[in-house]
Design an enzyme around this catalytic site. Sequence first.
Site, PDB file in Angstrom:
ATOM      1  CB  SER A  23      -1.181  -0.688   1.018  1.00 18.24           C
ATOM      2  OG  SER A  23      -1.420   1.406   1.340  1.00 18.24           O
ATOM      3  CG  HIS A  47      -3.932  -1.632  -1.455  1.00 15.31           C
ATOM      4  ND1 HIS A  47      -5.466  -2.182  -1.939  1.00 15.31           N
ATOM      5  CD2 HIS A  47      -4.753  -0.337  -0.402  1.00 15.31           C
ATOM      6  CE1 HIS A  47      -5.751  -1.892  -0.768  1.00 15.31           C
ATOM      7  NE2 HIS A  47      -5.580  -0.603   0.112  1.00 15.31           N
ATOM      8  CG  ASP A  49      -4.746   2.909   1.436  1.00 17.45           C
ATOM      9  OD1 ASP A  49      -5.989   1.937   1.007  1.00 17.45           O
ATOM     10  OD2 ASP A  49      -3.820   2.667   1.315  1.00 17.45           O
ATOM     11  CG  MET A  51      -7.907   7.845   2.730  1.00 14.15           C
ATOM     12  SD  MET A  51      -7.431   7.480   4.275  1.00 14.15           S
ATOM     13  CE  MET A  51      -5.948   5.751   4.243  1.00 14.15           C
ATOM     14  CG  HIS A  80      -9.615   0.871  -0.327  1.00  8.89           C
ATOM     15  ND1 HIS A  80      -8.695   0.166   1.218  1.00  8.89           N
ATOM     16  CD2 HIS A  80     -10.281   0.738  -0.304  1.00  8.89           C
ATOM     17  CE1 HIS A  80      -9.413  -0.064   1.764  1.00  8.89           C
ATOM     18  NE2 HIS A  80     -10.682   0.806   1.523  1.00  8.89           N
ATOM     19  CG  MET A  82     -10.924   3.624   2.469  1.00  3.49           C
ATOM     20  SD  MET A  82      -9.539   3.945   3.475  1.00  3.49           S
ATOM     21  CE  MET A  82      -7.943   4.176   1.908  1.00  3.49           C
ATOM     22  CG  MET A 150     -11.711  -1.825   5.319  1.00  3.20           C
ATOM     23  SD  MET A 150     -10.013  -2.317   4.503  1.00  3.20           S
ATOM     24  CE  MET A 150      -9.036  -1.468   5.650  1.00  3.20           C
TER      25      MET A 150
HETATM   26  C1  DX5 Z   1      -6.517   1.841   6.039  1.00  3.81           C
HETATM   27  C2  DX5 Z   1      -5.873   1.559   4.058  1.00  3.81           C
HETATM   28  C3  DX5 Z   1      -4.953   0.439   4.267  1.00  3.81           C
HETATM   29  C4  DX5 Z   1      -2.991   1.285   5.072  1.00  3.81           C
HETATM   30  C5  DX5 Z   1      -2.687  -0.191   5.381  1.00  3.81           C
HETATM   31  O1  DX5 Z   1      -7.180   3.226   5.770  1.00  3.81           O
HETATM   32  O2  DX5 Z   1      -6.697   1.051   3.699  1.00  3.81           O
HETATM   33  O3  DX5 Z   1      -4.468  -0.103   3.109  1.00  3.81           O
HETATM   34  O4  DX5 Z   1      -3.082   2.067   3.615  1.00  3.81           O
HETATM   35  O5  DX5 Z   1      -1.661  -0.032   5.782  1.00  3.81           O
HETATM   36  P1  DX5 Z   1      -1.407  -1.186   7.137  1.00  3.81           P
HETATM   37  O6  DX5 Z   1      -1.186  -2.200   6.362  1.00  3.81           O
HETATM   38  O7  DX5 Z   1       0.355  -0.040   7.854  1.00  3.81           O
HETATM   39  O8  DX5 Z   1      -2.266  -1.313   8.258  1.00  3.81           O
HETATM   40 ZN    ZN Z   2      -6.438   0.125   1.766  1.00  6.40          ZN
END
Ligand code: DX5
Ligand code: ZN
Length: 237
Positions: A23, A47, A49, A51, A80, A82, A150
């Site tokens: 990620s 991955h 992320d 947000m 992903h 969010m 999650m």
């Molecule tokens: C959290 C993200 C994850 C995050 C995971 O909201 O969706 O993808 O990057 O990070 P770690 O592996 O540090 O928990």
């Molecule tokens: Zn994620």
Amino acid sequence: MEESTAMPPRDPGRAGELRIAPSVLSADFGLLAEQVGEVAPSADWLHVDVMDGHFVPNVTIGPPVVASLRRHTPLFFDCHLMMTEPERYLQSFADAGADGCTVHVEIGHTDELIAQMRSLGLRAGLALNPDTPFEAVQPYLGDIDLVLCMTVFPGFGGQSFIADVMGKVAQVRAAVEAGSLPLDIEVDGGIDTTTAPDAVTAGANVLVAGSAIFGQPQPWEAADAIRASARAASGQG
Ligand code: DX5
Ligand code: ZN
């Protein structure tokens, strides 16, 4: 956009096979392409992320960053989202070179979102927060490519793995096996060499890891170590 159509389509791999998805949330955003290039030989997917400051309190990256990264790596981009309104951005992510997008079931209008992702040629995923039950995703299992369970509450990297989610992962795996569905089961949050074996044993096959990979001095070695721990647990050794 020229960048995405100029490159051959990225192969997601066979549904159900083990995949490591670093990620980028935990990468140094000022050195993103360099750090992704370093980890790429040890990664299957990347991955990403996204947000929006509404679905989660944090704000990260959007389509322009995906488009920039796309020029530097052939990795499969697992985005992903969010976001409370992903429908406003799916086209931009597809144009930027996203390969798969995953939206959260908690926001509703799931049928429309799946149809939109399909029409854009994206692999379609549905994510569930740790306290969202299996039943929320069950009606859609035949229509999607990926279920993301999650294992932390979304919003931040570096949180602790919530082991209680493994019961839900096992429910998804049982449904996939019962229906012979071509579906990937992804876990995200707190994955490292200690928790990856638990996730694989419960039935997950795509392991997202942020801090356990990009938070390490040699991210590629960290990714390899997570893969080895997962393989050992799955008996592929
Ligand atoms: C959290 C993200 C994850 C995050 C995971 O909201 O969706 O993808 O990057 O990070 P770690 O592996 O540090 O928990
Ligand atoms: Zn994620």
